[in-house]
Write a protein that holds these residues in place. Sequence first.
Motif, PDB file in Angstrom:
ATOM      1  N   VAL A 261      30.084  18.490  59.377  1.00 39.10           N
ATOM      2  CA  VAL A 261      29.790  17.254  59.027  1.00 39.10           C
ATOM      3  C   VAL A 261      30.811  17.027  57.720  1.00 39.10           C
ATOM      4  N   GLU A 262      31.560  16.138  57.656  1.00 42.68           N
ATOM      5  CA  GLU A 262      32.362  15.663  56.483  1.00 42.68           C
ATOM      6  C   GLU A 262      31.520  15.168  55.204  1.00 42.68           C
ATOM      7  N   THR A 263      30.840  16.292  54.618  1.00 44.36           N
ATOM      8  CA  THR A 263      29.795  15.997  53.546  1.00 44.36           C
ATOM      9  C   THR A 263      30.527  14.995  52.496  1.00 44.36           C
ATOM     10  N   PRO A 264      31.594  14.959  52.069  1.00 46.55           N
ATOM     11  CA  PRO A 264      31.893  13.909  51.145  1.00 46.55           C
ATOM     12  C   PRO A 264      31.664  12.372  51.414  1.00 46.55           C
ATOM     13  N   ARG A 265      31.611  12.235  52.661  1.00 42.25           N
ATOM     14  CA  ARG A 265      31.266  10.926  53.223  1.00 42.25           C
ATOM     15  C   ARG A 265      29.630  10.666  53.567  1.00 42.25           C
ATOM     16  N   LEU A 266      28.996  11.502  53.170  1.00 40.11           N
ATOM     17  CA  LEU A 266      27.717  11.649  53.427  1.00 40.11           C
ATOM     18  C   LEU A 266      26.892  11.009  52.053  1.00 40.11           C
ATOM     19  N   ARG A 267      26.543   9.669  52.147  1.00 40.50           N
ATOM     20  CA  ARG A 267      26.170   9.015  51.115  1.00 40.50           C
ATOM     21  C   ARG A 267      24.746   8.619  51.137  1.00 40.50           C
ATOM     22  N   MET A 268      23.843   9.488  50.250  1.00 32.76           N
ATOM     23  CA  MET A 268      22.363   9.491  50.673  1.00 32.76           C
ATOM     24  C   MET A 268      21.776   7.933  50.085  1.00 32.76           C
ATOM     25  N   ALA A 269      22.497   7.246  49.181  1.00 31.35           N
ATOM     26  CA  ALA A 269      22.024   5.904  48.757  1.00 31.35           C
ATOM     27  C   ALA A 269      22.204   4.910  49.899  1.00 31.35           C
ATOM     28  N   ARG A 270      22.725   5.182  51.100  1.00 30.95           N
ATOM     29  CA  ARG A 270      22.842   4.266  52.258  1.00 30.95           C
ATOM     30  C   ARG A 270      21.634   4.496  53.074  1.00 30.95           C
ATOM     31  N   SER A 271      20.807   5.538  52.870  1.00 28.50           N
ATOM     32  CA  SER A 271      19.994   5.731  53.906  1.00 28.50           C
ATOM     33  C   SER A 271      18.628   5.380  53.118  1.00 28.50           C
ATOM     34  N   ARG A 272      17.826   4.658  54.268  1.00 25.42           N
ATOM     35  CA  ARG A 272      16.617   4.227  53.762  1.00 25.42           C
ATOM     36  C   ARG A 272      15.660   5.221  53.907  1.00 25.42           C
ATOM     37  N   THR A 273      15.780   6.141  54.771  1.00 23.84           N
ATOM     38  CA  THR A 273      14.724   7.478  54.872  1.00 23.84           C
ATOM     39  C   THR A 273      15.026   8.303  53.758  1.00 23.84           C
ATOM     40  N   ALA A 274      16.092   8.345  53.047  1.00 21.48           N
ATOM     41  CA  ALA A 274      16.324   9.140  51.757  1.00 21.48           C
ATOM     42  C   ALA A 274      15.693   8.501  50.593  1.00 21.48           C
ATOM     43  N   TRP A 275      15.873   7.393  50.567  1.00 22.50           N
ATOM     44  CA  TRP A 275      15.112   6.718  49.502  1.00 22.50           C
ATOM     45  C   TRP A 275      13.744   6.435  49.667  1.00 22.50           C
ATOM     46  N   ALA A 276      13.203   6.695  50.715  1.00 24.31           N
ATOM     47  CA  ALA A 276      11.801   6.801  50.974  1.00 24.31           C
ATOM     48  C   ALA A 276      11.258   7.980  50.580  1.00 24.31           C
ATOM     49  N   GLY A 282       8.594  11.408  44.351  1.00 21.23           N
ATOM     50  CA  GLY A 282       8.563  11.148  42.840  1.00 21.23           C
ATOM     51  C   GLY A 282       7.142  10.703  42.783  1.00 21.23           C
ATOM     52  N   LEU A 283       6.437  10.008  43.292  1.00 18.95           N
ATOM     53  CA  LEU A 283       4.933   9.633  43.354  1.00 18.95           C
ATOM     54  C   LEU A 283       4.029  11.001  43.481  1.00 18.95           C
ATOM     55  N   GLN A 284       4.252  11.597  44.359  1.00 22.16           N
ATOM     56  CA  GLN A 284       3.546  12.779  44.588  1.00 22.16           C
ATOM     57  C   GLN A 284       3.658  13.800  43.470  1.00 22.16           C
ATOM     58  N   ALA A 285       4.914  14.075  42.750  1.00 20.65           N
ATOM     59  CA  ALA A 285       5.205  14.723  41.520  1.00 20.65           C
ATOM     60  C   ALA A 285       4.653  14.296  40.390  1.00 20.65           C
ATOM     61  N   THR A 286       4.516  12.972  40.344  1.00 17.47           N
ATOM     62  CA  THR A 286       3.697  12.229  39.079  1.00 17.47           C
ATOM     63  C   THR A 286       2.294  12.728  39.186  1.00 17.47           C
ATOM     64  N   ALA A 287       1.569  12.549  40.356  1.00 19.97           N
ATOM     65  CA  ALA A 287       0.273  12.844  40.478  1.00 19.97           C
ATOM     66  C   ALA A 287      -0.044  14.392  40.294  1.00 19.97           C
ATOM     67  N   ALA A 288       0.944  15.338  40.720  1.00 23.52           N
ATOM     68  CA  ALA A 288       0.722  16.779  40.430  1.00 23.52           C
ATOM     69  C   ALA A 288       1.048  17.057  39.019  1.00 23.52           C
ATOM     70  N   MET A 437      -1.390   6.030  43.883  1.00 25.39           N
ATOM     71  CA  MET A 437      -1.597   6.753  44.999  1.00 25.39           C
ATOM     72  C   MET A 437      -1.217   5.775  46.376  1.00 25.39           C
ATOM     73  N   ILE A 438      -1.526   4.435  46.080  1.00 27.02           N
ATOM     74  CA  ILE A 438      -1.464   3.439  46.999  1.00 27.02           C
ATOM     75  C   ILE A 438       0.126   3.334  47.618  1.00 27.02           C
ATOM     76  N   PRO A 439       1.071   3.194  46.698  1.00 29.82           N
ATOM     77  CA  PRO A 439       2.429   2.960  47.150  1.00 29.82           C
ATOM     78  C   PRO A 439       3.060   4.676  47.648  1.00 29.82           C
ATOM     79  N   GLN A 440       2.551   5.682  46.962  1.00 24.29           N
ATOM     80  CA  GLN A 440       2.954   6.994  47.705  1.00 24.29           C
ATOM     81  C   GLN A 440       2.548   7.145  49.235  1.00 24.29           C
ATOM     82  N   MET A 441       1.359   6.660  49.528  1.00 19.19           N
ATOM     83  CA  MET A 441       1.012   6.612  51.054  1.00 19.19           C
ATOM     84  C   MET A 441       2.100   5.644  51.873  1.00 19.19           C
ATOM     85  N   ALA A 442       2.184   4.629  51.181  1.00 17.27           N
ATOM     86  CA  ALA A 442       3.193   3.674  51.870  1.00 17.27           C
ATOM     87  C   ALA A 442       4.541   4.397  52.085  1.00 17.27           C
ATOM     88  N   VAL A 443       5.348   4.622  51.161  1.00 14.95           N
ATOM     89  CA  VAL A 443       6.524   5.192  51.261  1.00 14.95           C
ATOM     90  C   VAL A 443       6.624   6.610  51.936  1.00 14.95           C
TER      91      VAL A 443
END
Length: 459
Positions: A261-276, A282-288, A437-443
């Motif tokens: 895979v040409e990793t330099p072309r892989l941009r996580m900001a373009r992936s909805r799954t990466a953002w979710a 982040g939310l589970q880390a907040t709770a922890a 906890m509510i948005p954590q469950m959703a994302v």
Amino acid sequence: MMGLMPSEETRTMTPPTVRSSAAHDAGKRGGASTRAWTMRLLVLGIVLSALNLRPAITSLGALLEEVRDGLGMSGSVAGLLTSVPPLCFAVFGVMAPRLARRLGAGAVVCAGMAAIATGLIVRPYAGGTAGFLAGSALALMGIAVSNVLMPVIVKHWFPDRVGSMTGLYSMALALGTALAAAVTVPLTDTLGGSWQTGLALWAGLAVAAVLPWLPFVRGRATPPGAGEEAAEAETGGETPARDRQAATRTQAPASTGHTRVETPRLRMARSRTAWALAVFFGLQATAAYITMGWMAQIFRDAGVPAGTAGLLLAVTMVMGVPLAFVIPRLATRLPHQGPIVLALGVCGLAGYAGLYLAPAAGAWAWAVLLGVANCAFPLALTMVGMRARTGPGVARLSAFAQSTGYLISIPGPLLVGVLYQHSGGWGLPIALMSALMIPQMAVGFLAGRDRTVEDEAAR
């Protein structure tokens, strides 16, 4: 002399291919033995490292009141102190893939364990709040890079056992977390009651974790049977140029898992799954971190003795020992991990309701429920390994999800401290925890969908 001739003739006429085959078989047996020991040493290193990834935090949570009194901290400053871990994880975690490419993942983890040991020794005796924060930051820097690289190491060395190895790693992490919460107060009392000694003693465990990684600092061994991609990622990108070109010409189809895979072309900001996944992380880390930093204090303010409050925190953490092994294995067998996310979230909401309504009367039940909810962490790690097809993809996704996630989690523990100080009770902080906890469950439900970041980033 004539009797010796056939033997001499036989030796002379032995085909070179036979001798070569025998030497090859012997070398193969020796290589297999070396790989077996390498794998055992690697598993030991992973387990010992995981044991060290939370005691710096939960040992402080168990002695937070004593540290506040000793250093003269207000509630708001103590809240800032509990926000330091996610801040360090966000800042230093993003550096981990680059360091691994340059130095090798094993070398970076080894250095991380050394940083943990040094920070834990320095911070209790540095003098003042600033010195304490600096020592904590050094230890947390080591934790941050190890946090990011553990899923990468598991993906490369154990590509067919991602679920079970993530479970083992998460189980050891939960065990170290619970152990520090349970025994820090009793050990502190046994050693004379000094909170400095109680915090510094955990440096010994970090020193032990350095040792298994030493052979990986220079050896830079590659996963047995792995393709060029795994070798390059694990060894810091030092595959010879001619081998990289050959691997590119003969790369396997995508279904084999060895496509370059040409990793330099892989941009996580373009992936909805990466953002979710990043927001879920982040939310589970907040709770922890709210739980690790403040739960013992919630119980103490409700009239629970300090030693019992530490045990309750330990119960919360120890719930992750069996569940951290079960949940990743279950997650890898499901096409969608969303139902697990929802089940963990419901347990968290029930635990927060109990803390609000009857913190002392049902303390053990609330500790168990919140411990189950905290198993969102091993689930998130497992999804990092499942939402990318390749080693470099996992490295980038792990760095993106953890760094972005920890940035998201920074305000939570600090806000809890501010609300606690200004409201004079735990009603508003617990309401905040429940609301998050509510948005954590959703994302988390969105992150659990069966898709990969490579496909989304390419589109």
